[in-house]
Scaffold this motif. Structure first.
Motif, mmCIF file in Angstrom:
data_model
loop_
_atom_site.group_PDB
_atom_site.id
_atom_site.type_symbol
_atom_site.label_atom_id
_atom_site.label_comp_id
_atom_site.label_asym_id
_atom_site.label_seq_id
_atom_site.Cartn_x
_atom_site.Cartn_y
_atom_site.Cartn_z
ATOM 1 N N ARG A 167 -3.556 -1.780 7.571
ATOM 2 C CA ARG A 167 -3.890 -1.178 6.342
ATOM 3 C C ARG A 167 -3.847 -2.669 5.432
ATOM 4 O O ARG A 167 -4.950 -3.050 4.744
ATOM 5 C CB ARG A 167 -2.904 -0.199 5.629
ATOM 6 C CG ARG A 167 -3.273 0.176 4.315
ATOM 7 C CD ARG A 167 -2.336 1.063 3.797
ATOM 8 N NE ARG A 167 -2.603 1.307 2.410
ATOM 9 C CZ ARG A 167 -1.924 0.531 1.508
ATOM 10 N NH1 ARG A 167 -1.283 -0.333 1.794
ATOM 11 N NH2 ARG A 167 -2.037 0.798 0.068
ATOM 12 N N THR A 168 -2.841 -3.456 5.498
ATOM 13 C CA THR A 168 -2.541 -4.664 4.588
ATOM 14 C C THR A 168 -3.724 -5.618 5.262
ATOM 15 O O THR A 168 -4.424 -6.206 4.136
ATOM 16 C CB THR A 168 -1.134 -5.445 4.997
ATOM 17 O OG1 THR A 168 -0.135 -4.231 4.620
ATOM 18 C CG2 THR A 168 -1.017 -6.550 4.268
ATOM 19 N N ILE B 80 -6.757 -4.671 3.529
ATOM 20 C CA ILE B 80 -7.015 -4.776 2.195
ATOM 21 C C ILE B 80 -7.365 -6.281 1.768
ATOM 22 O O ILE B 80 -7.767 -6.519 0.828
ATOM 23 C CB ILE B 80 -5.764 -4.306 1.332
ATOM 24 C CG1 ILE B 80 -5.689 -2.775 1.574
ATOM 25 C CG2 ILE B 80 -5.506 -4.963 0.036
ATOM 26 C CD1 ILE B 80 -4.316 -1.990 0.907
ATOM 27 N N LYS C 285 -15.931 -6.560 4.135
ATOM 28 C CA LYS C 285 -16.033 -6.499 2.953
ATOM 29 C C LYS C 285 -17.359 -6.377 2.304
ATOM 30 O O LYS C 285 -17.774 -5.742 1.379
ATOM 31 C CB LYS C 285 -15.448 -7.933 2.034
ATOM 32 C CG LYS C 285 -15.669 -8.111 0.686
ATOM 33 C CD LYS C 285 -15.016 -9.436 0.464
ATOM 34 C CE LYS C 285 -15.331 -9.573 -1.278
ATOM 35 N NZ LYS C 285 -14.941 -10.861 -1.668
ATOM 36 N N SER D 37 -9.783 -1.505 -0.664
ATOM 37 C CA SER D 37 -8.437 -1.295 -1.325
ATOM 38 C C SER D 37 -7.933 -0.031 -1.164
ATOM 39 O O SER D 37 -6.658 0.110 -1.423
ATOM 40 C CB SER D 37 -8.425 -1.700 -2.829
ATOM 41 O OG SER D 37 -9.269 -0.642 -3.423
ATOM 42 N N THR D 38 -8.552 1.055 -0.393
ATOM 43 C CA THR D 38 -8.019 2.293 -0.450
ATOM 44 C C THR D 38 -8.382 2.886 0.981
ATOM 45 O O THR D 38 -9.240 3.975 1.103
ATOM 46 C CB THR D 38 -8.535 3.039 -1.456
ATOM 47 O OG1 THR D 38 -9.847 3.193 -1.481
ATOM 48 C CG2 THR D 38 -8.230 2.871 -2.995
#
Length: 108
Positions: A80-81, A84, A95, A103-104
């Protein structure tokens, strides 16, 4: 003689039919041939990265053949990190696909 089902077999099954986990999960064809299957993000490779059709958020999926342990939570949180952190990279493929929705991510 029984055939052992491997984690890779389940991974491939869900990659081919992501709707088995959730009717709104889909592969990410924009990522090329892998479509999100073990797509490399920085230096890690989540088992599967999908997209939620309704809200467009990334879905990070980690498969475990055996029991799920506390350290597995840390593993998916690291993924997850890393997802993000792709927000800060101009050349990131994910991206370009997800934009600010990176971000979610949804964890599965």
């Amino acid at each position: 003689m029984s055939e052992e089902v491997l984690e890779k077999d389940v991974q491939r099954l869900i990659f081919n039919h992501p709707w088995l986990l959730d009717i709104n999960f889909e592969n990410i064809h924009e990522l090329g041939e892998d479509g999100g299957l073990e797509h490399t993000i920085d230096d890690v490779r989540p088992d599967l990265l999908c997209r939620h059709k309704l809200n467009g958020r990334p879905v990070i999926i980690e498969f475990k053949k055996d029991n799920f342990y506390r350290e597995n939570i840390g593993q998916i949180l690291e993924y997850r990190t890393r997802v993000i952190l792709e927000l800060d990279k101009d050349d990131s493929k994910i991206k370009k696909v997800f934009g600010e929705k990176l971000s979610t991510p949804i964890l599965c």
